[in-house]
Design a protein around this motif. Structure first.
Motif, PDB file in Angstrom:
ATOM      1  N   HIS A  40      40.156  34.557  55.538  1.00 14.89           N
ATOM      2  CA  HIS A  40      39.860  35.080  56.873  1.00 14.89           C
ATOM      3  C   HIS A  40      38.518  35.824  56.828  1.00 14.89           C
ATOM      4  O   HIS A  40      38.260  36.543  55.861  1.00 14.89           O
ATOM      5  CB  HIS A  40      40.986  36.029  57.307  1.00 14.89           C
ATOM      6  N   PRO A  41      37.683  35.662  57.829  1.00 19.43           N
ATOM      7  CA  PRO A  41      36.367  36.315  57.793  1.00 19.43           C
ATOM      8  C   PRO A  41      36.428  37.833  57.734  1.00 19.43           C
ATOM      9  O   PRO A  41      35.476  38.474  57.293  1.00 19.43           O
ATOM     10  CB  PRO A  41      35.685  35.854  59.080  1.00 19.43           C
ATOM     11  N   GLU A  42      37.538  38.420  58.152  1.00 21.73           N
ATOM     12  CA  GLU A  42      37.633  39.882  58.096  1.00 21.73           C
ATOM     13  C   GLU A  42      38.247  40.373  56.782  1.00 21.73           C
ATOM     14  O   GLU A  42      38.434  41.576  56.610  1.00 21.73           O
ATOM     15  CB  GLU A  42      38.450  40.404  59.280  1.00 21.73           C
ATOM     16  N   ALA A  43      38.575  39.464  55.874  1.00 23.98           N
ATOM     17  CA  ALA A  43      39.104  39.870  54.564  1.00 23.98           C
ATOM     18  C   ALA A  43      38.017  40.606  53.786  1.00 23.98           C
ATOM     19  O   ALA A  43      36.835  40.276  53.876  1.00 23.98           O
ATOM     20  CB  ALA A  43      39.568  38.650  53.781  1.00 23.98           C
ATOM     21  N   ALA A  44      38.430  41.596  53.030  1.00 25.34           N
ATOM     22  CA  ALA A  44      37.478  42.379  52.239  1.00 25.34           C
ATOM     23  C   ALA A  44      36.958  41.542  51.071  1.00 25.34           C
ATOM     24  O   ALA A  44      37.719  40.813  50.430  1.00 25.34           O
ATOM     25  CB  ALA A  44      38.148  43.637  51.722  1.00 25.34           C
ATOM     26  N   VAL A  45      35.689  41.656  50.813  1.00 23.00           N
ATOM     27  CA  VAL A  45      35.076  40.929  49.696  1.00 23.00           C
ATOM     28  C   VAL A  45      35.758  41.311  48.377  1.00 23.00           C
ATOM     29  O   VAL A  45      36.027  40.453  47.538  1.00 23.00           O
ATOM     30  CB  VAL A  45      33.559  41.220  49.649  1.00 23.00           C
ATOM     31  N   ALA A  46      36.078  42.577  48.216  1.00 20.84           N
ATOM     32  CA  ALA A  46      36.692  43.046  46.968  1.00 20.84           C
ATOM     33  C   ALA A  46      38.074  42.435  46.744  1.00 20.84           C
ATOM     34  O   ALA A  46      38.538  42.369  45.607  1.00 20.84           O
ATOM     35  CB  ALA A  46      36.781  44.567  46.959  1.00 20.84           C
ATOM     36  N   SER A  47      38.714  41.970  47.802  1.00 19.66           N
ATOM     37  CA  SER A  47      40.052  41.384  47.638  1.00 19.66           C
ATOM     38  C   SER A  47      39.993  40.058  46.878  1.00 19.66           C
ATOM     39  O   SER A  47      41.012  39.577  46.394  1.00 19.66           O
ATOM     40  CB  SER A  47      40.726  41.178  48.994  1.00 19.66           C
ATOM     41  N   LEU A  48      38.817  39.484  46.758  1.00 19.41           N
ATOM     42  CA  LEU A  48      38.678  38.214  46.037  1.00 19.41           C
ATOM     43  C   LEU A  48      38.775  38.394  44.531  1.00 19.41           C
ATOM     44  O   LEU A  48      38.968  37.427  43.794  1.00 19.41           O
ATOM     45  CB  LEU A  48      37.331  37.554  46.370  1.00 19.41           C
ATOM     46  N   VAL A  49      38.634  39.609  44.051  1.00 20.75           N
ATOM     47  CA  VAL A  49      38.552  39.856  42.616  1.00 20.75           C
ATOM     48  C   VAL A  49      39.803  39.370  41.867  1.00 20.75           C
ATOM     49  O   VAL A  49      39.718  38.955  40.710  1.00 20.75           O
ATOM     50  CB  VAL A  49      38.258  41.356  42.337  1.00 20.75           C
ATOM     51  N   PHE A  50      40.947  39.378  42.554  1.00 24.20           N
ATOM     52  CA  PHE A  50      42.179  38.958  41.878  1.00 24.20           C
ATOM     53  C   PHE A  50      42.156  37.476  41.487  1.00 24.20           C
ATOM     54  O   PHE A  50      42.799  37.080  40.534  1.00 24.20           O
ATOM     55  CB  PHE A  50      43.390  39.252  42.755  1.00 24.20           C
ATOM     56  N   GLY A  51      41.425  36.667  42.208  1.00 22.21           N
ATOM     57  CA  GLY A  51      41.363  35.241  41.900  1.00 22.21           C
ATOM     58  C   GLY A  51      40.167  34.860  41.058  1.00 22.21           C
ATOM     59  O   GLY A  51      39.898  33.679  40.857  1.00 22.21           O
ATOM     60  N   LEU A  52      39.444  35.831  40.554  1.00 20.31           N
ATOM     61  CA  LEU A  52      38.196  35.534  39.852  1.00 20.31           C
ATOM     62  C   LEU A  52      38.265  35.882  38.371  1.00 20.31           C
ATOM     63  O   LEU A  52      37.419  36.576  37.846  1.00 20.31           O
ATOM     64  CB  LEU A  52      37.033  36.302  40.500  1.00 20.31           C
ATOM     65  N   THR A  53      39.278  35.416  37.703  1.00 17.61           N
ATOM     66  CA  THR A  53      39.343  35.700  36.275  1.00 17.61           C
ATOM     67  C   THR A  53      38.394  34.762  35.522  1.00 17.61           C
ATOM     68  O   THR A  53      38.102  33.661  35.975  1.00 17.61           O
ATOM     69  CB  THR A  53      40.776  35.515  35.736  1.00 17.61           C
ATOM     70  N   CYS A  54      37.931  35.215  34.408  1.00 14.93           N
ATOM     71  CA  CYS A  54      36.936  34.488  33.624  1.00 14.93           C
ATOM     72  C   CYS A  54      37.564  33.248  32.984  1.00 14.93           C
ATOM     73  O   CYS A  54      38.590  33.347  32.296  1.00 14.93           O
ATOM     74  CB  CYS A  54      36.378  35.420  32.554  1.00 14.93           C
ATOM     75  N   SER A  55      36.924  32.105  33.175  1.00 17.33           N
ATOM     76  CA  SER A  55      37.459  30.873  32.598  1.00 17.33           C
ATOM     77  C   SER A  55      37.182  30.796  31.097  1.00 17.33           C
ATOM     78  O   SER A  55      37.909  30.132  30.358  1.00 17.33           O
ATOM     79  CB  SER A  55      36.867  29.658  33.310  1.00 17.33           C
ATOM     80  N   ARG A  56      36.143  31.489  30.622  1.00 19.98           N
ATOM     81  CA  ARG A  56      35.822  31.487  29.196  1.00 19.98           C
ATOM     82  C   ARG A  56      36.853  32.271  28.386  1.00 19.98           C
ATOM     83  O   ARG A  56      37.148  31.929  27.256  1.00 19.98           O
ATOM     84  CB  ARG A  56      34.452  32.131  28.949  1.00 19.98           C
ATOM     85  N   CYS A  57      37.345  33.345  28.982  1.00 13.81           N
ATOM     86  CA  CYS A  57      38.259  34.240  28.263  1.00 13.81           C
ATOM     87  C   CYS A  57      39.721  33.825  28.394  1.00 13.81           C
ATOM     88  O   CYS A  57      40.589  34.456  27.781  1.00 13.81           O
ATOM     89  CB  CYS A  57      38.068  35.677  28.739  1.00 13.81           C
ATOM     90  N   GLY A  58      40.004  32.824  29.202  1.00 16.26           N
ATOM     91  CA  GLY A  58      41.374  32.314  29.298  1.00 16.26           C
ATOM     92  C   GLY A  58      42.302  33.187  30.120  1.00 16.26           C
ATOM     93  O   GLY A  58      41.864  34.061  30.860  1.00 16.26           O
ATOM     94  N   PRO A  59      43.613  32.945  29.928  1.00 16.69           N
ATOM     95  CA  PRO A  59      44.597  33.630  30.769  1.00 16.69           C
ATOM     96  C   PRO A  59      44.689  35.131  30.521  1.00 16.69           C
ATOM     97  O   PRO A  59      45.178  35.871  31.361  1.00 16.69           O
ATOM     98  CB  PRO A  59      45.916  32.931  30.416  1.00 16.69           C
TER      99      PRO A  59
END
Ligand SMILES: [Zn+2]
Length: 120
Positions: free
Chosen positions: A82-101
């Protein structure tokens, strides 16, 4: 259509353009304050909306993986939220692919008009 409504249409268009410009400057100021807060030791207690980031012309959210110190960028124009979603709320889906789970929570670096690779 005709000569009679040409000047009112031109005035309305000029007003709309001025309003768009003012809204964009406001969004840039909001994003600028947030970026400055992220760069300081005290993290901001708020986050701009996706709409503010896009309106400011700063669609690239840079995140840092604290484990491998890799900086990645997410193009917010490609995020389905949603356009009104906070940018910081995206951090939960942005885990590093190099470092794994077991990657730690990434740290937000800021919003930019271009990714770091194209800014240099
Ligand atoms: Zn990592």
């Amino acid at each position: 259509m005709g000569v009679r409504d040409r000047i009112p249409r031109m005035k309305a268009r000029a007003f709309d353009l001025a309003e768009d410009r003012a809204r964009q400057e406001w969004a840039r100021a909001v994003v600028g304050r947030w970026n400055a807060g992220l760069a300081s030791d005290e993290l901001p207690l708020w986050s701009p909306s996706l709409r503010a980031a896009l309106l400011a012309g700063m669609p690239f959210l840079e995140v840092l993986c604290p484990a491998c110190v890799t900086i990645g960028a997410v193009d917010l124009r490609r995020v389905d939220r949603h356009p009104e979603a906070a940018v910081a709320s995206l951090v939960f889906g942005l885990t590093c692919s190099r470092c794994g789970p077991s990657a730690p929570m990434p740290r937000l670096v800021g919003l930019h008009a271009l990714p770091a690779s194209r800014r240099a």
